[in-house]
Design a protein around this motif. Structure first.
Motif, PDB file in Angstrom:
ATOM      1  N   SER A 198       0.823  -1.210   0.000  1.00 44.65           N
ATOM      2  CA  SER A 198       0.000   0.000   0.000  1.00 44.65           C
ATOM      3  C   SER A 198       0.860   1.265   0.000  1.00 44.65           C
ATOM      4  O   SER A 198       0.486   2.279  -0.591  1.00 44.65           O
ATOM      5  N   GLY A 233      -9.218  -3.727   2.964  1.00 43.24           N
ATOM      6  CA  GLY A 233      -9.864  -2.424   3.032  1.00 43.24           C
ATOM      7  C   GLY A 233      -9.268  -1.486   4.063  1.00 43.24           C
ATOM      8  O   GLY A 233      -9.548  -0.274   4.047  1.00 43.24           O
ATOM      9  N   ASP A 264      -4.765   1.639   1.759  1.00 46.30           N
ATOM     10  CA  ASP A 264      -5.143   2.520   0.654  1.00 46.30           C
ATOM     11  C   ASP A 264      -4.576   2.016  -0.676  1.00 46.30           C
ATOM     12  O   ASP A 264      -3.362   2.041  -0.895  1.00 46.30           O
ATOM     13  N   LYS A 315      -6.395   3.064  -3.597  1.00 47.03           N
ATOM     14  CA  LYS A 315      -7.392   3.762  -4.419  1.00 47.03           C
ATOM     15  C   LYS A 315      -6.882   4.138  -5.808  1.00 47.03           C
ATOM     16  O   LYS A 315      -7.682   4.348  -6.717  1.00 47.03           O
ATOM     17  N   ASP A 316      -5.564   4.235  -5.977  1.00 49.10           N
ATOM     18  CA  ASP A 316      -5.031   4.627  -7.281  1.00 49.10           C
ATOM     19  C   ASP A 316      -4.643   3.429  -8.145  1.00 49.10           C
ATOM     20  O   ASP A 316      -3.902   3.569  -9.115  1.00 49.10           O
ATOM     21  N   SER A 317      -5.139   2.259  -7.790  1.00 56.37           N
ATOM     22  CA  SER A 317      -4.872   1.069  -8.599  1.00 56.37           C
ATOM     23  C   SER A 317      -6.172   0.291  -8.795  1.00 56.37           C
ATOM     24  O   SER A 317      -7.127   0.436  -8.035  1.00 56.37           O
ATOM     25  N   ARG A 318      -6.203  -0.520  -9.835  1.00 47.84           N
ATOM     26  CA  ARG A 318      -7.327  -1.439 -10.028  1.00 47.84           C
ATOM     27  C   ARG A 318      -7.052  -2.679  -9.199  1.00 47.84           C
ATOM     28  O   ARG A 318      -5.964  -3.265  -9.298  1.00 47.84           O
ATOM     29  N   THR A 319      -8.014  -3.079  -8.392  1.00 43.82           N
ATOM     30  CA  THR A 319      -7.787  -4.211  -7.492  1.00 43.82           C
ATOM     31  C   THR A 319      -8.871  -5.276  -7.647  1.00 43.82           C
ATOM     32  O   THR A 319     -10.007  -4.980  -8.039  1.00 43.82           O
TER      33      THR A 319
END
Length: 303
Positions: free
Chosen positions: A27, A76, A79, A81-85
């Protein structure tokens, strides 16, 4: 310049305390590696269905869903949020599933934990390190979660070129500083040439520096990266690398895998394997040449 990409990563989780170390590291630094897509994979060998055999299929699905729900909550907390997971839970041999997915979905990088005292024997990580067709990052249990200094041992081979390019890629995406280390030898019988050990070591260092300049030029690597030159002497190369890594406060060691094959396995070079499983707290990234040994691994996994 040859680019080394880590855009698509498989992060292997084993539902132990080690997952927390892996998730914290990924992360914090997935952007530094240039990772854009992350698949979190948990493979479970045995599922406790606790029901009669005729209801096994539904019970297995329910058990996998329950595990996925728990992993979703755990992941969760971090963080991404700036990647596709995506979170994937599968039933079967963890090593087999990870290796098959690495082949089938063409991951650029596998990330997994390497334990010292936590639950787990390390057999799976050892197996994957040897047979993985793609680069693999081992996050250590007691690491310092930072990425300021990257160290690459180089012997001026193709595989050390790949490792250096990987370091360049990470440096470009982060604030980390890349440096190199070369360990040279004084040949046996040096005294027969009328020179002291120190005099011959100085000569060999001069040769190493010339080889380094040629290495940078032939591989289109920027000359700004410093290289520490040291004679091996009576110490092992592994000891020298880790001692210098501690001295230079390196947060990540990158090595090229000098892969070789035989009829039954895809193996690391001995130096790479010893580096990975040395008792240390510094994360190690093994960089493998794209497609190297892929056809053999595909054949092995189809058996």
């Amino acid at each position: 310049m040859t680019k080394v990409s880590f855009k698509k990563a498989l992060v292997a989780l084993d539902a132990t305390l080690m997952d927390g170390f892996v998730l914290e590291y990924v992360s914090q630094f997935y952007k530094s590696f240039g990772i854009e897509e992350i698949i979190f994979l948990h493979a479970i060998k045995e599922i406790d269905t606790r029901i009669e055999i005729d209801g096994y299929a539904d019970a297995e699905t329910n058990a996998l869903d329950e595990i996925k729900e728990k992993l979703t909550y755990k992941i969760g907390q971090y963080d991404f949020k700036d990647s596709r997971t995506e979170i994937v839970v599968k039933h079967g041999s963890p090593a087999g599933i990870i290796l098959r997915d690495a082949v089938e979905f063409s991951f650029d990088l596998i990330v997994m934990g390497r334990k010292r005292s936590l639950e787990g024997s390390g057999i799976v990580s050892s197996h994957i390190a040897r047979k993985s067709p793609t680069s693999i990052l081992f996050v250590t249990q007691n690491m310092n979660p930072s990425l300021r200094n990257i160290l690459v041992p180089v012997d001026f081979s193709e595989h050390s070129s790949l490792a250096t390019h990987a370091g360049v890629t990470i440096e470009e995406h982060s604030k980390a500083k890349l440096s190199l280390i070369n360990i040279y030898d004084v040949p046996l019988g040096y005294y027969k040439m009328g020179k002291t050990y120190e005099e011959f070591a100085e000569i060999m260092e001069g040769h190493a520096k010339n080889d380094f300049d040629l290495f940078l030029k032939s591989n289109d690597i920027n000359t700004k990266y410093p290289c520490h030159f040291t004679v091996r002497g009576s110490n092992s190369k592994i000891d020298i690398v880790f001692e210098y890594a501690l001295e230079s406060r390196s947060d990540l060691i990158i090595i090229g895998s000098q892969g070789r094959t035989n009829a039954s396995a895809v193996l690391l070079g001995s130096f790479a394997e010893k580096m990975v499983f040395r008792d240390t707290d510094i994360p190690v990234l093994i960089v493998k040449k794209e497609g190297e040994n892929m056809s053999l691994l595909q054949a092995l996994l189809s058996l």
